[in-house]
Scaffold this active site. Structure first.
Site, short mmCIF file in Angstrom:
data_model
loop_
_atom_site.label_atom_id
_atom_site.label_comp_id
_atom_site.label_asym_id
_atom_site.label_seq_id
_atom_site.Cartn_x
_atom_site.Cartn_y
_atom_site.Cartn_z
N THR A 177 0.85 -1.19 0.00
CA THR A 177 0.00 0.00 0.00
C THR A 177 0.89 1.24 0.00
O THR A 177 1.98 1.21 0.55
CB THR A 177 -0.85 -0.03 1.29
OG1 THR A 177 -1.79 -1.09 1.16
CG2 THR A 177 -1.60 1.27 1.54
N GLY A 204 -0.95 -2.10 6.58
CA GLY A 204 -0.93 -3.35 7.34
C GLY A 204 -2.26 -4.04 7.14
O GLY A 204 -3.06 -3.61 6.29
N VAL A 264 -13.54 -4.08 1.86
CA VAL A 264 -12.92 -2.75 1.92
C VAL A 264 -12.02 -2.73 3.15
O VAL A 264 -12.39 -3.20 4.22
CB VAL A 264 -14.02 -1.66 2.03
CG1 VAL A 264 -13.39 -0.29 2.28
CG2 VAL A 264 -14.86 -1.62 0.77
N GLY A 265 -10.83 -2.19 2.97
CA GLY A 265 -9.86 -2.13 4.07
C GLY A 265 -9.89 -0.81 4.80
O GLY A 265 -10.87 -0.04 4.71
#
Ligand code: ASP
Length: 354
Positions: A209, A261, A238-239
């Site tokens: 990311t 993370g 969805v993060g």
């Protein structure tokens, strides 16, 4: 007459002070610029384990980070806003195909990427966020447009892509995101999963990311994060990256944070907001706040990852509890310091203007 005027003025001042007490939030919005901390920009390329990554791959990532940070530096050096610097830096990383964002995004269980991104302005607390995108080359730009061109903070999936079209953004084919490295990773993950017959594949050692925090010459903070999420995530997952307060947060009154993370831990612990609110209400240093959240609270829960955090005074904290988290930091002196791809990596310093 003069006495009455002075009294009226005094009463107005008292009323204003009491208002500010009742609505301390208003003090945060448009908080006074920092007394000349110069400017600072910090980028990350994901927390994870770089030890299995080929040396050339690590070098390519380092070079891409330098190029990205140079774009942000150029904006800050000419007095541009931190929001522009954050967006420009992230765009270069999304286009590089080297990180888990934009063209380098990991694939979902269906073999195509789904991307999330967000950007937040620490001066106004305005923010834009997008999630579950399949056809957008630069999710961070769309997040910025959600902030600027809609009354909303977050748009997802088809609605977000329809909005993109209305703004003249091309919807690209998922083939644009095809890359051999990610296809191999996907195939390996599939076969590992079949062998283990396990329902969930965990690839916590793999993160790429991207995120940026910046402080401009006007003393304003901004933060942004862009991601393809975790390897083999379920479609529609969805993060934390597009969730304000979890993976991204900026407030001039406290700090700017971008996290990386396993997002589920960052959401459950509202990591970015927790760090900023500790600074704001507990008056602890940025370093202490970031370290307590990442190295203690997340570790206790086996939540892997790291953050980049920056305050109005130009203090920077970059704790990570994984084997590595590549970061690049530049200040007004124009020296970019890249470090963190492994715990013992010696920082490399390069120029921001070459
Ligand atoms: N935080 C991202 C997510 O969970 C992944 C990462 O940072 O690598 O979507």
């Amino acid at each position: 007459m003069k006495a009455i005027r002075s009294l009226t003025l005094l009463l107005a001042v008292i009323a204003a002070v009491r208002m500010a007490d009742r609505f301390p939030f208003s003090a945060a919005v448009g908080a006074a610029p920092a007394p000349s901390a110069g400017f600072v920009l910090v980028a990350h390329g994901g927390a994870g384990d770089y030890s299995n990554m080929k040396t050339e791959q690590v070098e390519m990532r380092r070079a891409a980070m330098v190029k990205a940070v140079q774009a942000g530096y150029a904006i800050l050096a000419r007095g541009g806003p931190s929001m522009d610097a954050v967006e420009a830096t992230i765009r270069v990383m999304e286009d590089s195909r080297l990180f888990d964002a934009g063209r380098g995004s990991y694939y979902t269980r269906e073999g195509v990427p789904e991307m999330d991104a967000s950007i937040m302005d620490g001066r106004t607390l305005n923010a834009g966020s997008v999630a579950s995108l399949k056809h957008i080359a630069n999710p961070i730009h769309l997040a910025r447009l959600v902030m600027e061109k809609t009354p909303h903070v977050m748009l997802v999936g088809e609605g977000a892509e329809e909005f993109a079209k209305s703004q003249g953004i091309e919807l690209v084919s998922p083939y644009l995101f095809f890359n051999e490295r990610e296809w191999q990773r996907y195939k390996n993950a599939k076969s590992a999963e079949e062998k283990n017959k396990s329902a969930g594949f965990s690839a916590s050692e793999e993160h790429g990311t991207v995120g940026v925090v910046a402080l401009d010459q006007g003393g304003n903070l901004a933060a942004g994060t862009s991601t393809g999420g975790t390897v083999m995530k379920m479609p529609g997952r969805v993060g934390d990256s597009p969730i304000l307060g979890a993976g991204t947060y900026a407030n001039n009154a406290s700090c700017a944070v971008s996290g990386t993370g396993t997002g589920e831990f960052f959401m459950r612990n509202i990591v970015a907001a927790d760090i900023c609110e500790r600074v704001r209400y507990l008056h602890v240093t940025l370093d202490q706040a970031a370290n307590e959240v990442v190295m203690k609270e997340l570790v206790e829960q086996h939540g892997d990852g790291g953050v980049i955090a920056l305050d109005q005074k130009g203090n920077v904290a970059t704790p990570f509890n994984t084997n590595g988290m590549m970061t690049a930091t530049v200040r007004a002196d124009g020296k970019i310091t890249i470090q963190g791809w492994s715990k013992n990596a010696k920082p490399i310093i390069v120029s921001a203007t070459k």
